[in-house]
Write a protein that holds these residues in place. Structure first.
Motif, PDB file in Angstrom:
ATOM      1  N   ALA A 100       0.811  -1.225   0.000  1.00 20.36           N
ATOM      2  CA  ALA A 100       0.000   0.000   0.000  1.00 20.36           C
ATOM      3  C   ALA A 100       0.843   1.273   0.000  1.00 20.36           C
ATOM      4  O   ALA A 100       0.298   2.359   0.174  1.00 20.36           O
ATOM      5  N   GLY A 101       2.141   1.169  -0.159  1.00 18.52           N
ATOM      6  CA  GLY A 101       2.992   2.348  -0.240  1.00 18.52           C
ATOM      7  C   GLY A 101       3.112   3.095   1.082  1.00 18.52           C
ATOM      8  O   GLY A 101       3.155   2.492   2.159  1.00 18.52           O
ATOM      9  N   LEU A 102       3.120   4.426   0.982  1.00 21.10           N
ATOM     10  CA  LEU A 102       3.286   5.260   2.167  1.00 21.10           C
ATOM     11  C   LEU A 102       2.116   5.107   3.132  1.00 21.10           C
ATOM     12  O   LEU A 102       2.313   5.065   4.349  1.00 21.10           O
ATOM     13  N   LEU A 103       0.905   4.994   2.617  1.00 20.13           N
ATOM     14  CA  LEU A 103      -0.254   4.777   3.476  1.00 20.13           C
ATOM     15  C   LEU A 103      -0.102   3.476   4.264  1.00 20.13           C
ATOM     16  O   LEU A 103      -0.426   3.417   5.457  1.00 20.13           O
ATOM     17  N   GLY A 104       0.419   2.439   3.626  1.00 17.54           N
ATOM     18  CA  GLY A 104       0.658   1.176   4.312  1.00 17.54           C
ATOM     19  C   GLY A 104       1.678   1.323   5.429  1.00 17.54           C
ATOM     20  O   GLY A 104       1.525   0.739   6.504  1.00 17.54           O
ATOM     21  N   LYS A 105       2.720   2.118   5.198  1.00 18.05           N
ATOM     22  CA  LYS A 105       3.715   2.344   6.247  1.00 18.05           C
ATOM     23  C   LYS A 105       3.104   3.092   7.426  1.00 18.05           C
ATOM     24  O   LYS A 105       3.403   2.796   8.582  1.00 18.05           O
ATOM     25  N   VAL A 106       2.255   4.059   7.139  1.00 14.77           N
ATOM     26  CA  VAL A 106       1.594   4.804   8.211  1.00 14.77           C
ATOM     27  C   VAL A 106       0.678   3.871   9.001  1.00 14.77           C
ATOM     28  O   VAL A 106       0.644   3.912  10.240  1.00 14.77           O
ATOM     29  N   MET A 107      -0.055   3.017   8.313  1.00 12.08           N
ATOM     30  CA  MET A 107      -0.934   2.062   8.992  1.00 12.08           C
ATOM     31  C   MET A 107      -0.123   1.101   9.861  1.00 12.08           C
ATOM     32  O   MET A 107      -0.488   0.833  11.005  1.00 12.08           O
ATOM     33  N   ARG A 108       0.965   0.580   9.305  1.00 14.95           N
ATOM     34  CA  ARG A 108       1.810  -0.338  10.071  1.00 14.95           C
ATOM     35  C   ARG A 108       2.408   0.356  11.279  1.00 14.95           C
ATOM     36  O   ARG A 108       2.497  -0.220  12.369  1.00 14.95           O
ATOM     37  N   GLY A 109       2.815   1.616  11.121  1.00 12.50           N
ATOM     38  CA  GLY A 109       3.347   2.377  12.248  1.00 12.50           C
ATOM     39  C   GLY A 109       2.297   2.584  13.326  1.00 12.50           C
ATOM     40  O   GLY A 109       2.588   2.484  14.518  1.00 12.50           O
ATOM     41  N   GLY A 110       1.065   2.861  12.922  1.00  7.48           N
ATOM     42  CA  GLY A 110      -0.015   3.020  13.888  1.00  7.48           C
ATOM     43  C   GLY A 110      -0.318   1.740  14.637  1.00  7.48           C
ATOM     44  O   GLY A 110      -0.575   1.757  15.848  1.00  7.48           O
ATOM     45  N   ILE A 111      -0.274   0.639  13.931  1.00  8.44           N
ATOM     46  CA  ILE A 111      -0.521  -0.661  14.568  1.00  8.44           C
ATOM     47  C   ILE A 111       0.590  -0.976  15.565  1.00  8.44           C
ATOM     48  O   ILE A 111       0.322  -1.431  16.685  1.00  8.44           O
ATOM     49  N   ILE A 112       1.825  -0.711  15.181  1.00  8.77           N
ATOM     50  CA  ILE A 112       2.941  -0.947  16.102  1.00  8.77           C
ATOM     51  C   ILE A 112       2.823  -0.021  17.318  1.00  8.77           C
ATOM     52  O   ILE A 112       3.088  -0.435  18.449  1.00  8.77           O
ATOM     53  N   ALA A 113       2.402   1.218  17.100  1.00  8.84           N
ATOM     54  CA  ALA A 113       2.229   2.154  18.221  1.00  8.84           C
ATOM     55  C   ALA A 113       1.179   1.630  19.190  1.00  8.84           C
ATOM     56  O   ALA A 113       1.362   1.726  20.412  1.00  8.84           O
ATOM     57  N   MET A 114       0.100   1.070  18.686  1.00  4.15           N
ATOM     58  CA  MET A 114      -0.933   0.522  19.570  1.00  4.15           C
ATOM     59  C   MET A 114      -0.391  -0.693  20.337  1.00  4.15           C
ATOM     60  O   MET A 114      -0.719  -0.884  21.501  1.00  4.15           O
ATOM     61  N   VAL A 115       0.436  -1.480  19.687  1.00  2.00           N
ATOM     62  CA  VAL A 115       1.068  -2.614  20.379  1.00  2.00           C
ATOM     63  C   VAL A 115       1.974  -2.097  21.496  1.00  2.00           C
ATOM     64  O   VAL A 115       1.989  -2.653  22.594  1.00  2.00           O
ATOM     65  N   LEU A 116       2.702  -1.017  21.228  1.00  5.79           N
ATOM     66  CA  LEU A 116       3.599  -0.453  22.241  1.00  5.79           C
ATOM     67  C   LEU A 116       2.826   0.177  23.400  1.00  5.79           C
ATOM     68  O   LEU A 116       3.295   0.175  24.532  1.00  5.79           O
ATOM     69  N   LEU A 117       1.646   0.710  23.120  1.00  8.78           N
ATOM     70  CA  LEU A 117       0.836   1.305  24.178  1.00  8.78           C
ATOM     71  C   LEU A 117       0.121   0.259  25.025  1.00  8.78           C
ATOM     72  O   LEU A 117      -0.156   0.504  26.195  1.00  8.78           O
ATOM     73  N   MET A 118      -0.191  -0.890  24.436  1.00  8.29           N
ATOM     74  CA  MET A 118      -0.918  -1.951  25.154  1.00  8.29           C
ATOM     75  C   MET A 118      -0.249  -3.313  24.951  1.00  8.29           C
ATOM     76  O   MET A 118      -0.853  -4.238  24.399  1.00  8.29           O
ATOM     77  N   PRO A 119       0.999  -3.462  25.386  1.00  5.78           N
ATOM     78  CA  PRO A 119       1.702  -4.722  25.125  1.00  5.78           C
ATOM     79  C   PRO A 119       1.119  -5.914  25.879  1.00  5.78           C
ATOM     80  O   PRO A 119       1.120  -7.032  25.354  1.00  5.78           O
ATOM     81  N   THR A 120       0.613  -5.706  27.078  1.00  4.02           N
ATOM     82  CA  THR A 120       0.092  -6.824  27.863  1.00  4.02           C
ATOM     83  C   THR A 120      -1.114  -7.451  27.183  1.00  4.02           C
ATOM     84  O   THR A 120      -1.226  -8.675  27.122  1.00  4.02           O
ATOM     85  N   MET A 121      -2.003  -6.625  26.683  1.00  7.02           N
ATOM     86  CA  MET A 121      -3.188  -7.131  26.013  1.00  7.02           C
ATOM     87  C   MET A 121      -2.818  -7.962  24.776  1.00  7.02           C
ATOM     88  O   MET A 121      -3.363  -9.042  24.552  1.00  7.02           O
ATOM     89  N   HIS A 122      -1.868  -7.483  23.990  1.00  8.38           N
ATOM     90  CA  HIS A 122      -1.449  -8.205  22.798  1.00  8.38           C
ATOM     91  C   HIS A 122      -0.686  -9.475  23.154  1.00  8.38           C
ATOM     92  O   HIS A 122      -0.821 -10.495  22.468  1.00  8.38           O
ATOM     93  N   ALA A 123       0.104  -9.427  24.213  1.00  9.87           N
ATOM     94  CA  ALA A 123       0.874 -10.607  24.623  1.00  9.87           C
ATOM     95  C   ALA A 123      -0.050 -11.701  25.153  1.00  9.87           C
ATOM     96  O   ALA A 123       0.184 -12.888  24.899  1.00  9.87           O
TER      97      ALA A 123
END
Length: 124
Positions: free
Chosen positions: A55-78
């Motif tokens: 998805a190009g740059l939009l895909g990178k932004v989406m992936r970055g947002g998903i990683i940010a949510m993982v970093l904000l809520m690591p226990t829930m994802h783990a």
């Protein structure tokens, strides 16, 4: 407060939000692939990379947002087995700040914009 003052505050918030969004795009373009390289055993990150990589740059932004949510809520994802908690903990703090600070700043600016709208409707 007059309507003009509220409008100026709203414009200032919108300009700040534009700067934050530009920062998010820049960080996504420059650092997302490096951060994903540190999270090789996280199935959630790998799957999202596979889905959004074309998805190009939009895909990178989406992936970055998903990683940010993982970093904000690591226990829930783990707990759900989506990430390797040790890899997330071992991620350098610099990368954690690069993703989470702009996201939280954008959230605060949105809340301020909504608050200004409520103030204008009921007070101004």
């Amino acid at each position: 407060m007059t309507s003009t003052q509220l409008g100026l505050f709203g414009g200032l918030i919108l300009a700040s939000m534009g700067a934050v969004l530009f920062t998010i795009i820049f960080i996504a373009h420059k650092y997302v692939e490096t951060i994903e390289g540190h999270l090789l055993n996280c199935s959630y990150i790998k799957d999202n990379k596979r889905v959004w990589s074309s998805a190009g740059l939009l895909g990178k932004v989406m992936r970055g947002g998903i990683i940010a949510m993982v970093l904000l809520m690591p226990t829930m994802h783990a707990k759900r087995g989506l990430i390797d908690a040790q890899e997330v903990n071992d991620l350098p703090n610099r990368y954690k700040y690069f993703l989470t600070v702009p996201l939280l700043t954008a959230c605060v600016l949105i809340v301020l914009l909504v608050a200004l709208s409520v103030i204008e409707k009921y007070i101004g």
